[in-house]
Design a protein around this motif. Structure first.
Motif, PDB file in Angstrom:
ATOM      1  N   LEU A 198      -4.248   2.185  -0.884  1.00 52.67           N
ATOM      2  CA  LEU A 198      -5.324   2.126   0.098  1.00 52.67           C
ATOM      3  C   LEU A 198      -6.422   1.176  -0.388  1.00 52.67           C
ATOM      4  O   LEU A 198      -6.514   0.885  -1.584  1.00 52.67           O
ATOM      5  CB  LEU A 198      -5.901   3.518   0.321  1.00 52.67           C
ATOM      6  N   PRO A 221      -6.713   9.181   0.148  1.00 59.65           N
ATOM      7  CA  PRO A 221      -5.771   9.340   1.262  1.00 59.65           C
ATOM      8  C   PRO A 221      -6.169  10.545   2.115  1.00 59.65           C
ATOM      9  O   PRO A 221      -6.550  11.591   1.590  1.00 59.65           O
ATOM     10  CB  PRO A 221      -4.421   9.579   0.563  1.00 59.65           C
ATOM     11  N   ASP A 266      -3.778   9.163   7.084  1.00 58.30           N
ATOM     12  CA  ASP A 266      -2.788   8.322   6.399  1.00 58.30           C
ATOM     13  C   ASP A 266      -1.432   9.014   6.337  1.00 58.30           C
ATOM     14  O   ASP A 266      -0.387   8.359   6.360  1.00 58.30           O
ATOM     15  CB  ASP A 266      -3.269   8.009   4.976  1.00 58.30           C
ATOM     16  N   LYS A 315       1.141   2.775  10.264  1.00 60.01           N
ATOM     17  CA  LYS A 315       0.909   3.071   8.851  1.00 60.01           C
ATOM     18  C   LYS A 315       0.974   4.566   8.533  1.00 60.01           C
ATOM     19  O   LYS A 315       0.960   4.957   7.361  1.00 60.01           O
ATOM     20  CB  LYS A 315      -0.453   2.521   8.421  1.00 60.01           C
ATOM     21  N   MET A 347      -0.335   5.466  -2.826  1.00 58.05           N
ATOM     22  CA  MET A 347      -1.532   5.142  -2.045  1.00 58.05           C
ATOM     23  C   MET A 347      -2.773   5.023  -2.931  1.00 58.05           C
ATOM     24  O   MET A 347      -3.729   4.332  -2.580  1.00 58.05           O
ATOM     25  CB  MET A 347      -1.757   6.198  -0.964  1.00 58.05           C
TER      26      MET A 347
END
Length: 402
Positions: free
Chosen positions: A20, A174, A240, A287, A315
């Protein structure tokens, strides 16, 4: 439909997953966050030559013959440094951590001195340069103090603060939406009907997600209704990851898979060669990654450790660590079937220090007490042969806080 092997399932879940973006936060908010950029020292530490002891700053050449009396001309304390110049035959009272006066090159500890008329008498001479912390002893300006990829601890934050790093770059957390389904579930604190149980998956998974450094968004319990489940799925599209529990099978009241499809989620696979957790499902929408967990509490937690934890690591910009170790069996085990088995187990130590592991006698995927009392899970590959006590087996330890 053939069951997907665990390793293949994990590969497909992680495919295309990326770290991320980073964000800048205050240092004091950094505990447990994943560092996205090195923390670099903004100054030397210590930033000056400093005394390592309480005593007197002197010129070593004045100690050629001891005892010797030196004239006291001032004091240097922590945060209150002496600004003058030390000359021949002089001394400055100094405390631990205080800056060395100009002209001084040695610290005489106070235990080998005594105050006399006219100054301080030095009874014993230390070696030149003794009891001094040199500038930059701990670290120097521009040195990396904490490298990127570190999950920040209290010690990391202390070091960063010493380097005057007020703001730091970390990975965004996340966001994990948790959707629990089932008419049989009652919210905690309420009075369940005679045919209901108290919902626990959303509580356990929210805590698990938080313990792994992510942000949990608990959608609560959704009834077994296709329209309601579809609407709840759509609300999670800003996350996410979407984790669902229950309703992933093919029973009369299992609507999650159909709801995901109606919401535009592409199902990658369903059913894996895993015990517990066979009905596990994975899909994507843009995503967003969707992990469809079984409704059994043990299955949901175990699947989270096997699949969600590595995904969160990626992530966070970290390697997808699976946390495997090894131990020796304390008991015999029969041969395994075609599914990879994760057996709840306790860890102990033999008299010689060998790490032993004892699987629980009951492995039902609804038994949360057994899960809570376990230290790890013994991992048995598909078609593993029978093993005798003493055999070395892979284990999956529970991370701290889980």
């Amino acid at each position: 439909m053939a069951l997907v092997p665990v390793e293949e399932a994990l590969t497909r879940i992680l495919k295309g997953a990326k770290p991320l973006p980073a964000e800048t936060i205050k240092l004091q908010d950094g505990l447990g966050r994943i560092l996205a950029a090195d923390i670099v020292a903004r100054r030397d530490q210590p930033p000056f030559y400093a005394s390592a002891m309480d005593g007197y700053a002197v010129r070593h050449e004045d100690l050629n013959q001891v005892p010797v009396t030196l004239k006291l001309i001032g004091a240097s304390g922590a945060g209150h440094g002496f600004t003058g110049m030390l000359k021949q035959g002089q001394a400055v009272r100094i405390l631990t951590g205080a800056p060395m006066p100009k002209g001084a090159d040695t610290i005489v500890i106070q235990e080998v001195t005594r105050i006399v008329k006219g100054g301080v008498e030095v009874l014993d001479a230390p070696a030149p340069g003794r009891n001094i912390r040199v500038r930059g002893l701990d670290f120097k300006k521009a040195e990396v103090l904490v490298p990127a990829g570190t999950k920040l601890t209290a010690r990391d934050l202390g070091l960063a603060a010493a380097g005057n790093a007020a703001m730091i770059r970390v990975r965004k957390k996340p966001r994990v939406a948790i959707l629990t389904t089932g008419d049989e579930l009652a919210a905690i604190g309420t009075a369940p009907r005679w045919d209901q149980i108290t919902s626990s998956n959303n509580q356990a998974l929210s805590a698990l997600v938080t313990a792994m450094g992510a942000e949990a968004i608990d959608f609560g319990v959704v009834r077994d209704d296709l329209k309601a489940t579809t609407a709840a799925v759509k609300k999670a599209f800003n996350a996410d990851i979407l984790v669902t529990t229950g309703g992933a099978s093919v029973g009369d009241h299992d609507f999650v898979q159909e709801a995901l499809k109606r919401a535009g989620v592409k199902i990658d696979f369903w059913k894996i060669a895993l015990r517990p957790g066979k009905p596990f499902m994975f899909g994507t929408k843009g995503k967003l990654r969707v992990l469809g967990m079984p409704g059994n509490p043990v299955s949901a937690i175990m699947c989270s450790l096997v699949f969600l934890k590595p995904l969160l690591h990626v992530m966070d910009g970290l390697p997808p660590d699976t946390g495997f170790g090894t131990a020796r069996l304390a008991i015999d085990l029969p041969a395994n079937d075609h599914r990879q088995d994760y057996m709840r187990a306790r860890i102990s130590n033999a008299d010689d220090g060998t790490l032993l592991v004892t699987p629980a006698t009951k492995q039902d995927s609804s038994m949360q007490r057994v899960m809570r009392e376990a230290d790890c899970m013994v991992v048995r590959p598909p078609h593993a042969p029978a093993l005798e006590a003493g055999a070395l087996v892979p284990i999956l330890r529970f991370p701290a806080g889980i």
